[in-house]
Design an enzyme around this catalytic site. Structure first.
Site, short mmCIF file in Angstrom:
data_model
loop_
_atom_site.label_atom_id
_atom_site.label_comp_id
_atom_site.label_asym_id
_atom_site.label_seq_id
_atom_site.Cartn_x
_atom_site.Cartn_y
_atom_site.Cartn_z
N GLU A 149 0.86 -1.18 0.00
CA GLU A 149 0.00 0.00 0.00
C GLU A 149 0.89 1.23 0.00
OE1 GLU A 149 -3.12 0.13 2.97
OE2 GLU A 149 -2.91 2.32 3.18
N GLU A 192 -2.56 11.46 3.07
CA GLU A 192 -3.62 11.28 4.06
C GLU A 192 -3.61 12.50 4.98
OE1 GLU A 192 -4.45 6.96 5.51
OE2 GLU A 192 -2.27 7.22 5.46
#
Length: 288
Positions: free
Chosen positions: A167, A172
């Site tokens: 990932e 974020e």
């Protein structure tokens, strides 16, 4: 880049990241500092969405597909829907993902009746790529409990599972840190809260929700570099994994979503404004 300058084109963004006529600035926020080379290589566009279309229309289904349902793994509070209730074009060249405090479909979540709806879009069945420059320009929402993200998963997740698939979190943000974003990798032995990454903080106490900003990675064999507005702030290589396996050597697909609540951001509270909007100007991918 100021919010009045509406679009970075893919090659320009790549040139900015690699340091046109010199070296790129190294931003505050931790991780390995990175000096970009002075010479830039020509890039070929492989995925481009500028979200042009009529107001209220859905995303291009040949590029994006909705992923629906709740997420017990992160203890998020939203139910991801399909259709245009939570993800639609605004007619001005943007995709708007809207988190709402509602439940028009009577959806059930891991904690009972869902309290919020939002959207999560991916290219899992339409586009994957190994290596290159992956970039978006977006304006994130404000508020406790908001968790916008632009990220990628390995296309072999169906056969090897997570985190063996890998990932890459390009951007974020958690609402209680309005001036900071994070870039992280997850893999076997370094997943979840043990993911390897760094944060980038805007100078002067500025907030990411006030303006559009450009978030990107430059991914090559054995190296991933993260940048904000052209400033490289983090570089990761296999040497950072403390003997764990580097799993960033196969195609990945793109995800953009707006989560509500979860272990990391915490739940919304009375100060959280709804509806909350993640406004995406573009997503561009090149080979460089």
């Amino acid at each position: 880049m100021s919010s009045s300058s509406r679009r970075f084109r893919p090659l320009l963004a790549a040139l900015l990241v690699t340091g046109l006529g010199g070296t790129a600035a190294v931003a505050a926020g931790g991780g390995h500092s990175a000096i970009a080379p002075a010479a830039a290589v020509a890039a070929t566009a492989t995925f481009t969405d500028d979200f042009n279309g009529a107001a209220g229309s859905g995303v291009n289904s040949s590029k994006w597909r909705p992923e629906t349902g709740d997420n017990v793994n992160n203890h998020e509070r939203e139910y991801y829907t399909s259709g245009t209730h939570n993800a639609a074009l605004d007619g001005q060249g943007h995709l708007v993902i809207t988190a709402r405090k509602d439940n028009p479909g009577g959806y059930k979540c891991w904690y009972g009746t869902c309290q919020y709806t939002s959207a999560r879009l991916s290219t899992a069945s339409t586009f994957t790529q190994k290596y290159g420059h992956f970039e978006t320009r977006m304006k994130i929402p404000k508020g406790q409990g908001m968790w916008p993200a632009f990220w990628m998963l390995g296309n072999n997740i169906g056969s090897v599972g997570w985190p063996n698939s890998g990932e890459i979190d390009i951007m974020e943000n958690v609402g209680f840190e309005p001036g900071a974003v994070h870039g992280t990798i997850h893999g076997p032995g370094y997943s979840g809260s043990n993911g390897i990454g760094a944060g980038y903080t805007l100078p002067g106490g500025a907030h990411f929700y006030d303006n559009f900003h450009t978030f990107a990675i430059d991914w090559s064999p054995n190296s991933i570099k993260w940048s904000v507005d052209g400033h490289v702030y983090e570089t990761r290589t296999p040497s950072d994994l403390h003997g764990n396996r580097w799993v960033f050597d196969h195609p990945f697909y793109i995800i953009v979503n707006l989560a509500v609540g979860g272990y990391w951001p915490g739940d919304p509270n009375g100060s959280t404004p709804f509806p909350a909007k993640l406004v995406v100007d573009y997503v561009h991918v090149t080979t460089s």
